[in-house]
Design an enzyme around this catalytic site. Sequence first.
Site, short mmCIF file in Angstrom:
data_model
loop_
_atom_site.label_atom_id
_atom_site.label_comp_id
_atom_site.label_asym_id
_atom_site.label_seq_id
_atom_site.Cartn_x
_atom_site.Cartn_y
_atom_site.Cartn_z
N VAL A 17 -48.08 95.24 -76.60
CA VAL A 17 -48.36 95.25 -78.04
C VAL A 17 -49.85 95.23 -78.29
O VAL A 17 -50.39 96.04 -79.06
CB VAL A 17 -47.67 94.06 -78.74
CG1 VAL A 17 -48.04 94.02 -80.22
CG2 VAL A 17 -46.16 94.12 -78.56
N LYS A 107 -42.28 84.92 -82.28
CA LYS A 107 -41.05 84.38 -82.89
C LYS A 107 -40.71 82.98 -82.39
O LYS A 107 -40.31 82.12 -83.16
CB LYS A 107 -39.88 85.31 -82.65
CG LYS A 107 -39.64 85.60 -81.19
CD LYS A 107 -38.67 86.74 -80.97
CE LYS A 107 -38.72 87.18 -79.52
NZ LYS A 107 -39.73 88.19 -79.27
N VAL A 134 -40.09 89.20 -86.31
CA VAL A 134 -38.66 89.45 -86.50
C VAL A 134 -38.40 90.94 -86.64
O VAL A 134 -38.95 91.59 -87.53
CB VAL A 134 -38.12 88.72 -87.76
CG1 VAL A 134 -36.62 88.96 -87.90
CG2 VAL A 134 -38.40 87.24 -87.67
N GLU A 192 -34.86 92.80 -69.44
CA GLU A 192 -35.81 92.27 -68.47
C GLU A 192 -35.08 91.83 -67.21
O GLU A 192 -33.85 91.67 -67.20
CB GLU A 192 -36.57 91.10 -69.08
CG GLU A 192 -37.45 91.56 -70.25
CD GLU A 192 -38.23 90.40 -70.85
OE1 GLU A 192 -38.82 89.62 -70.09
OE2 GLU A 192 -38.24 90.30 -72.09
N ASP A 203 -33.43 84.56 -78.13
CA ASP A 203 -34.34 85.40 -78.91
C ASP A 203 -33.82 85.57 -80.34
O ASP A 203 -34.54 85.39 -81.32
CB ASP A 203 -34.49 86.75 -78.20
CG ASP A 203 -35.29 87.75 -78.99
OD1 ASP A 203 -36.52 87.70 -78.92
OD2 ASP A 203 -34.68 88.56 -79.72
N LYS A 207 -35.23 84.24 -84.27
CA LYS A 207 -35.37 85.09 -85.44
C LYS A 207 -34.49 84.60 -86.59
O LYS A 207 -34.88 84.66 -87.76
CB LYS A 207 -35.02 86.53 -85.06
CG LYS A 207 -36.04 87.12 -84.07
CD LYS A 207 -35.50 88.34 -83.37
CE LYS A 207 -36.55 88.93 -82.42
NZ LYS A 207 -35.96 89.99 -81.56
#
Lengths: 430, 430
Positions: A17, A107, A134, A192, A203, A207
């Site tokens: 990112v 997050k 999110v 992953e 995860d 969120k």
Amino acid sequence: MMRTRPLKVALLGCGVVGSEVARIMTTHADDLAARIGAPVELAGVAVRRPDRVREGVPAELVTTDATALVKRGDIDVVVEVIGGIEPARTLITTAFEHGASVVSANKALLAQDGAALHAAAEEHGRDLYYEAAVAGAIPLIRPLRESLAGDKVNRVLGIVNGTTNFILDKMDSTGAGYQEALDEATALGYAEADPTADVEGFDAAAKAAILAGIAFHTRVRLDDVYREGMTEVTAADFASAKEMGCTIKLLAICERARDGASVTARVHPAMIPLSHPLASVRGAYNAVFVESDAAGQLMFYGPGAGGSPTASAVLGDLVAVCRNRLSGTTGPGESAYAALPVSPMGDVVTRYHISLDVADKPGVLAQVATVFAEHGVSIDTVRQQGKDGEASLVVVTHRASDAALSGTVEALRKLDTVRGVASIMRVEGE
Amino acid sequence: MMRTRPLKVALLGCGVVGSEVARIMTTHADDLAARIGAPVELAGVAVRRPDRVREGVPAELVTTDATALVKRGDIDVVVEVIGGIEPARTLITTAFEHGASVVSANKALLAQDGAALHAAAEEHGRDLYYEAAVAGAIPLIRPLRESLAGDKVNRVLGIVNGTTNFILDKMDSTGAGYQEALDEATALGYAEADPTADVEGFDAAAKAAILAGIAFHTRVRLDDVYREGMTEVTAADFASAKEMGCTIKLLAICERARDGASVTARVHPAMIPLSHPLASVRGAYNAVFVESDAAGQLMFYGPGAGGSPTASAVLGDLVAVCRNRLSGTTGPGESAYAALPVSPMGDVVTRYHISLDVADKPGVLAQVATVFAEHGVSIDTVRQQGKDGEASLVVVTHRASDAALSGTVEALRKLDTVRGVASIMRVEGE
């Protein structure tokens, strides 16, 4: 009208990112300047391993001392794309103390410590934005927080994890089992090496906490979110779902109780009708369905992860935060005024699809039906299927509390004629 | 922290939307106050016919003198839900001159005079917000303007008119003709007595102008938008679409040219593949599909009209504008810095589905194919179907400019062996 002194941005983290954020800041510098009203300048990039070549990031900007970078005092905005709790939390707090606003994609941190971070931002008169935390590129935080600010959100129903949606979609379309679909997701880079955070719903739960907090103007922490993974979903469950005109999705569900006095947040696999807009969300895409008093039913759809999409969300926040800096103001901070209690999972009311392995002899259905009735769980439909002295019984209930359903299942397990409870799946979106 | 002097709101128009805005301002007053940071008070309601009873609107607030209301000087925000060009335009301009910010749901006015109104707002340091002008409750203006502010939007593809989507969906699902489907839409209240603005694409064209302007940071006026209605779409077109794995939607399409140097905006019926997320938008719902460099493909879905949904969008804007008033700032105004030229329809490049009625004799296909080749339009597939000395020829082209296609069709009409051009439909979303 353009101010010439550039706004200075510090980037914490330069992975998938971060490097995309740096790239777009360079290639789209003129557009960003025009939209902000002043140029933005990448003033420093903190990384763990400075030896890794980062294309397009000038070597002289790279540092391993993130703390010194956020303490410089001339930084206008800190972009945090490290992830995890520490050192991200301390760095963000330090950034506020030294006058910077913060854009984060974190997050886990926001779900755990959102309230404290918002308080720190407010104390120092700075912004904390986190659209990227999110559902990646999908504009969701801003629409919930601002576009629906005059409305009353009653439910948020979301596919907020691309990895699990890819796996479930694969199981649905090919009849594959969980492991086979997971292997394909791993091979294609959608999962992953250790998929726990995705497939066990951690995860999505983070969120859900963030979405519930914003939707209901109430603090909802990660611990408040009921969580069930999707590793137990079988090909047989998909077959059952198809018979009901449904598919199975891992959903993050944030709901206001019907009396309006409390809220719940949960993550678990659930059947939803094929006619529901979320049912047709394919592959690794994310989508969030919002139900509110006045607006009715809205859906937001798009890529939920990936370097570019997440960078798009980060940069949208960066533009907003920079504009706020220039006009000497801040955007909306935490809105937790409603402070509604977060109810436990037992209070959640929904419908259930239960598959039982039972003895194939007269009277079994009557026994099973009696157990449901004793626990106040009303049956909608029953389907019975015999095979060699064994039979399966598929029960779909009307709306009942999770506590009542749990009690029912516990009692069913004690029946001699019930050999096993093959699966219990909630039915949502009806 | 709450300021006690209330912000004063003047409401212009108290029809379906206005009365819902007034109702929510009353019933949700506490929530609005908490989210804004100060109470909001309805200070006056301008209507044309004061004799009509308006439930929940105190009679002493009602006036027929809208001009006097916006000139009062103590009004913080004017909410304009009258619609149409005048008197709305003059009232909004007067509101800015007298210190008010404006929230409007007026797509026609924004599409025609957006630039002048934005300039007036900026001159007086006030806000002009209009989320409700496009796609009702669906948060769209704010996500495009703010969430995607760090991205580059390349295409906006939208179903932005609920009436026509209801009619086309009905034709698709039941095989009904246009008139039959329109009659049902009228009976159910989805179409007005005079449906021209909807079925001829005027309403969608106004929204396309607004969306293109925001997406491309370029002024796009209503006159710049190519417009074709959907009254000529037949049951036969739907049958053809099905054979191609498509359905037909009335689309508003805003595109950046591949070289990035110009933009186009258009409204017309088009075939889109059933696999496209827009294909499954049913009934009177709206949805807008956005393609951008970094975010990829996003979709926003929801009710595009109706009193409550539109009121939700108006109130979201009202909260934002009130917050800006309190902090003494304004939100993002018009962003037209890119100032890209708007190309005419002839420059639009897409694919086409053409049905020809031809003589059923040897050599016709060769003649037709020659005409396409002479105009530089490359053919993807041809399907020929004979019936009693007549035959139909269905040609699907590769991407070609609208000008080249028009030239082709003109030449085809001159061929003796071509009895008629039964339909020409663009193919989008591939």
